[in-house]
Design an enzyme around this catalytic site. Structure first.
Site, PDB file in Angstrom:
ATOM      1  N   CYS A  60     -21.738   9.132 108.355  1.00  0.00           N
ATOM      2  CA  CYS A  60     -21.730  10.002 109.593  1.00  0.00           C
ATOM      3  C   CYS A  60     -20.348   9.989 109.762  1.00  0.00           C
ATOM      4  O   CYS A  60     -19.547   9.385 109.630  1.00  0.00           O
ATOM      5  CB  CYS A  60     -22.727   9.517 110.340  1.00  0.00           C
ATOM      6  SG  CYS A  60     -22.491   7.753 111.261  1.00  0.00           S
TER       7      CYS A  60
ATOM      8  N   GLU B 252     -25.457  -2.661 118.941  1.00  0.00           N
ATOM      9  CA  GLU B 252     -25.381  -1.326 120.136  1.00  0.00           C
ATOM     10  C   GLU B 252     -26.211  -1.808 121.214  1.00  0.00           C
ATOM     11  O   GLU B 252     -26.019  -1.223 122.362  1.00  0.00           O
ATOM     12  CB  GLU B 252     -26.007  -0.118 119.499  1.00  0.00           C
ATOM     13  CG  GLU B 252     -26.007   1.196 119.907  1.00  0.00           C
ATOM     14  CD  GLU B 252     -26.696   2.122 119.424  1.00  0.00           C
ATOM     15  OE1 GLU B 252     -27.198   3.044 120.192  1.00  0.00           O
ATOM     16  OE2 GLU B 252     -26.581   2.347 118.293  1.00  0.00           O
TER      17      GLU B 252
ATOM     18  N   THR C 247     -29.101   4.859 119.154  1.00  0.00           N
ATOM     19  CA  THR C 247     -28.989   5.941 118.359  1.00  0.00           C
ATOM     20  C   THR C 247     -29.541   5.808 116.990  1.00  0.00           C
ATOM     21  O   THR C 247     -29.533   6.924 116.450  1.00  0.00           O
ATOM     22  CB  THR C 247     -27.446   6.134 118.134  1.00  0.00           C
ATOM     23  OG1 THR C 247     -26.932   5.161 117.629  1.00  0.00           O
ATOM     24  CG2 THR C 247     -26.802   6.272 119.617  1.00  0.00           C
TER      25      THR C 247
ATOM     26  N   CYS D   9     -28.981   9.694 117.217  1.00  0.00           N
ATOM     27  CA  CYS D   9     -28.030  10.753 116.943  1.00  0.00           C
ATOM     28  C   CYS D   9     -28.560  11.669 115.805  1.00  0.00           C
ATOM     29  O   CYS D   9     -29.426  11.623 115.145  1.00  0.00           O
ATOM     30  CB  CYS D   9     -26.698  10.033 116.300  1.00  0.00           C
ATOM     31  SG  CYS D   9     -27.061   9.346 114.960  1.00  0.00           S
TER      32      CYS D   9
ATOM     33  N   SER E 146     -29.728  -0.613 110.892  1.00  0.00           N
ATOM     34  CA  SER E 146     -31.017  -0.069 111.572  1.00  0.00           C
ATOM     35  C   SER E 146     -31.386   0.910 110.966  1.00  0.00           C
ATOM     36  O   SER E 146     -32.371   1.513 110.597  1.00  0.00           O
ATOM     37  CB  SER E 146     -30.844   0.051 113.125  1.00  0.00           C
ATOM     38  OG  SER E 146     -31.720   0.681 113.717  1.00  0.00           O
ATOM     39  N   ASN E 147     -30.400   2.017 110.852  1.00  0.00           N
ATOM     40  CA  ASN E 147     -30.786   3.357 110.159  1.00  0.00           C
ATOM     41  C   ASN E 147     -31.409   3.448 108.854  1.00  0.00           C
ATOM     42  O   ASN E 147     -32.096   4.304 108.460  1.00  0.00           O
ATOM     43  CB  ASN E 147     -29.883   4.588 110.402  1.00  0.00           C
ATOM     44  CG  ASN E 147     -28.483   4.207 109.381  1.00  0.00           C
ATOM     45  OD1 ASN E 147     -28.415   4.748 108.405  1.00  0.00           O
ATOM     46  ND2 ASN E 147     -27.609   3.706 110.005  1.00  0.00           N
TER      47      ASN E 147
END
Length: 301
Positions: free
Chosen positions: A12, A126, A164, A192, A221-222
């Protein structure tokens, strides 16, 4: 076998910016450049930068005074900034601008007297950084169970912020429970664009494949959310950081294998997995385009 590649996938804008920050620091100021925590959650990226002269540390007391240090894309609490000033460190902040936005929201609502319910995962870098902005009024909510039991000072002045990189669907469930308990709840959808886009793209390919491989790190995490999203759609899904982690038993009888990757995963690792699979064909399924980019920190412009 057919491989179905989901898009968007991979880096990203925030990850690209963070990696660029470390590489530009090495080019302009020379090695070593210290980096607090993993710059992004991917071991291949970390090892690549380490090979170029970056030194990764857990805390600032490992950094010599007057040295240059980069803060990771996940952001830090104000106490870390204060520590860096006390030790005379030269900071280059690689915090993703979308994470910085959540920090600013926490400060705003704390000043206005709100209780802040931060939806996220305990011990994630985060979350630690965001809660550090207003620790006295911030409460972590990890799931619907927490949402049903959390207590606040004033039920009419509550705001929900989010990490996010959460699951869009799971977060919506948590917010729904919170709204039932706190009808005047303010909500800020801080998930996000890259996280939500990759999850939506995975949902599209699950109806077309027999199994999904998510390429990325176990502590991302994502990436974990992508695996969960695919499984929620009824398709077996596995998280691997490269071909060496694939169990061939997962692929037995699979005629179509879906592949995606997390926002901190270099495309090189996807290429290696495709090469390992040796498919008869590769098909690309693009859910949407991404053309986001972020400005470099002032120190590097």
């Amino acid at each position: 076998m057919e491989v179905v590649l989901s898009a968007p996938r991979g880096f990203c804008a925030g990850v690209v910016r963070a990696i660029d920050v470390v590489e530009l620091c090495l080019q302009r100021f020379g090695a070593p450049v210290y980096v607090r925590k993993e710059i992004v959650h991917n071991p291949y990226v970390v090892e690549d930068l380490r090979g170029k002269g970056a030194i990764f540390v857990e805390e600032l007391d490992e950094v010599p005074e007057d040295a240059r240090v980069v803060f990771s894309a996940h952001g830090v609490a104000p106490a870390v900034w204060e520590n860096s000033r006390e030790r005379g460190l030269h900071v280059v902040d690689a915090t993703c601008p979308l994470v910085t936005k959540v920090h600013l929201e926490a400060l705003k609502y704390a000043r206005e007297g709100y209780s802040i319910l931060l939806i996220g995962h305990a011990f994630h870098d985060e979350v630690i950084g965001t809660m550090g902005e207003a620790p006295d009024v911030s409460i972590l909510v990890e799931d619907t169970d927490d949402a049903r039991t959390v207590e606040v000072a004033d039920p009419d002045r509550v705001v929900a912020l989010t990490q996010t990189t959460l699951s869009v669907d799971d977060t919506a469930e948590v917010v729904s429970v919170l709204k039932e308990r706190f009808p005047n709840l303010l909500t800020r959808n801080d998930i996000c664009y890259a996280t939500s886009n990759r999850q939506e793209a995975v949902k599209i390919i699950t109806s077309q494949v027999d199994v999904v491989l998510v390429i990325g790190a176990q502590n991302s995490s994502n990436c974990n959310r992508l695996r969960e999203v695919a499984e929620a759609e009824g398709v077996p899904a596995y998280l691997v950081n490269g071909p060496e982690e694939i169990d061939d038993a997962w692929l037995e009888g699979a005629e179509r294998v879906g592949i995606t990757s997390g926002a901190s995963t270099p495309e090189l690792l996807v290429d290696r997995v495709v090469e390992y699979l040796k498919p008869d064909s590769v098909r690309h399924v693009e859910a949407m385009e991404e053309n986001v980019s972020f400005m470099l920190p002032r120190a590097l412009r």
